[in-house]
Enzyme design. Sequence first.
Site, PDB file in Angstrom:
ATOM      1  CB  THR A 170       6.694  -1.064   3.484  1.00  0.00           C
ATOM      2  OG1 THR A 170       5.630  -1.680   2.766  1.00  0.00           O
ATOM      3  CG2 THR A 170       6.193   0.211   4.143  1.00  0.00           C
ATOM      4  CE  LYS A 222       1.976   0.609   0.676  1.00  0.00           C
ATOM      5  NZ  LYS A 222       2.075   0.916   2.105  1.00  0.00           N
TER       6      LYS A 222
HETATM    7  C1  FNR Z   1      -1.912   0.048   6.229  1.00  0.00           C
HETATM    8  N1  FNR Z   1      -0.826   0.204   5.369  1.00  0.00           N
HETATM    9  C2  FNR Z   1       0.171  -0.756   5.358  1.00  0.00           C
HETATM   10  N2  FNR Z   1       1.213  -0.642   4.499  1.00  0.00           N
HETATM   11  C3  FNR Z   1       2.182  -1.593   4.459  1.00  0.00           C
HETATM   12  O1  FNR Z   1       3.109  -1.480   3.673  1.00  0.00           O
HETATM   13  N3  FNR Z   1       2.117  -2.678   5.302  1.00  0.00           N
HETATM   14  C4  FNR Z   1       1.113  -2.854   6.192  1.00  0.00           C
HETATM   15  O2  FNR Z   1       1.079  -3.841   6.924  1.00  0.00           O
HETATM   16  C5  FNR Z   1       0.111  -1.843   6.249  1.00  0.00           C
HETATM   17  N4  FNR Z   1      -0.920  -1.947   7.151  1.00  0.00           N
HETATM   18  C6  FNR Z   1      -1.940  -1.042   7.131  1.00  0.00           C
HETATM   19  C7  FNR Z   1      -3.015  -1.201   7.993  1.00  0.00           C
HETATM   20  C8  FNR Z   1      -4.086  -0.330   7.936  1.00  0.00           C
HETATM   21  C9  FNR Z   1      -5.248  -0.542   8.850  1.00  0.00           C
HETATM   22  C10 FNR Z   1      -4.084   0.743   7.007  1.00  0.00           C
HETATM   23  C11 FNR Z   1      -5.240   1.695   6.904  1.00  0.00           C
HETATM   24  C12 FNR Z   1      -3.003   0.916   6.177  1.00  0.00           C
HETATM   25  C13 FNR Z   1      -0.784   1.315   4.382  1.00  0.00           C
HETATM   26  C14 FNR Z   1      -1.506   0.919   3.096  1.00  0.00           C
HETATM   27  O3  FNR Z   1      -0.758  -0.006   2.360  1.00  0.00           O
HETATM   28  C15 FNR Z   1      -1.735   2.135   2.176  1.00  0.00           C
HETATM   29  O4  FNR Z   1      -0.520   2.817   1.990  1.00  0.00           O
HETATM   30  C16 FNR Z   1      -2.788   3.113   2.690  1.00  0.00           C
HETATM   31  O5  FNR Z   1      -3.841   2.427   3.343  1.00  0.00           O
HETATM   32  C17 FNR Z   1      -3.361   3.922   1.529  1.00  0.00           C
HETATM   33  O6  FNR Z   1      -4.253   4.880   1.989  1.00  0.00           O
HETATM   34  P1  FNR Z   1      -5.864   4.705   1.988  1.00  0.00           P
HETATM   35  O7  FNR Z   1      -6.260   4.068   0.677  1.00  0.00           O
HETATM   36  O8  FNR Z   1      -6.173   3.843   3.171  1.00  0.00           O
HETATM   37  O9  FNR Z   1      -6.329   6.104   2.124  1.00  0.00           O
END
Ligand code: FNR
Length: 327
Positions: free
Chosen positions: A135, A199
């Site tokens: 990420t 990502k």
């Molecule tokens: C995330 N996302 C995320 N991404 C990542 O790379 N590591 C992480 O630990 C997290 N943690 C996380 C927690 C929560 C509560 C959310 C909602 C999101 C981002 C996730 O991978 C993704 O990019 C988004 O959630 C995509 O959008 P939608 O499907 O939630 O609309």
Amino acid sequence: MHADFFAGGAGEERTLRGNLAAYDRLRIVPRVLRATGERDLRTTLFGTGLSTPVLVAPTAFHLLAHPGGEAATAEGAAAAGTVMVVSMAATQPVEAIAAAGGPLWFQLYPQPDLAFTAAVVKRAEAAGCRALVVTVDSPVFGRRERDLRNRFTDLPDGLACENMRDATGRVRTVEMDATLGWDRLARLREVTGLPLLVKGILHPADARLAVEHGMDGVIVSNHGGRQLDGAIATIDALPAVAETVGRRVPVLVDGGIRRGTDVLIALALGADAVLVGRPVLEALAAGGARGVQRRLERLTADLDHAMALAGAKRPAELTPDLVAVAG
Ligand code: FNR
């Protein structure tokens, strides 16, 4: 407080809303008389065959959503025939998650401590994770106003980021690292032979750099609107990224995907697969492993239905001409 953590975004939540609103502005231009018969949604990524192009995005702290935690999510994803990307901020050990399901990929925030980062990668690899998702949209934490208002800073007693334990058993905090650059991704290559995906790509120039630096996949993402508020909606960023990548490596997208028709549009605009975050968390909270399985299967069935109506037998037949901007 925890519901706000899952649902919320950064700042005024413009990007969070924008991810959804962008799909609202797009319409499908269906083809007819294509005699698709049964659709075939099977998708292969890095040698792993999946029954659907809908994957589980990495999200933190599943034990706050359901007592089954990440293991329940893994079980649900496995039952639905897809990949779960395990967050580095998971609340269960990757080995336990792997025992409950799979295929798994592992999401990494590269830590300033390179040796510790390497150890985490090795651990994920040993547990059976088949790809590493790095990420890169988080050089600093997003400012999530709901969490600030709620003073949500720490996990409750007894919960921890179990994959952040070092050799002494101490749990380290997940650090965001503003010194991260492409050189450090090249070093990850020396640590692991797993496919590497980046990502958090939104700009086509970064997609080009990702390919030039030998990355194996690109994920178009704005972290579900949780990092840079005001960032472009992912479905608006996707076409230029896909064009720049030019099919040299798989392109995935996440953010705001809630319906099969959203998946169809994303695949048509150049994605090889999509990931969903919050829909999985909501399903986990409401129904554990079965809930996750059902939500994923519903999305896939919904995609299948939309493809029948739009005249596509396989995801590869979905092309940009099938999408128009609403008037
Ligand atoms: C995330 N996302 C995320 N991404 C990542 O790379 N590591 C992480 O630990 C997290 N943690 C996380 C927690 C929560 C509560 C959310 C909602 C999101 C981002 C996730 O991978 C993704 O990019 C988004 O959630 C995509 O959008 P939608 O499907 O939630 O609309």
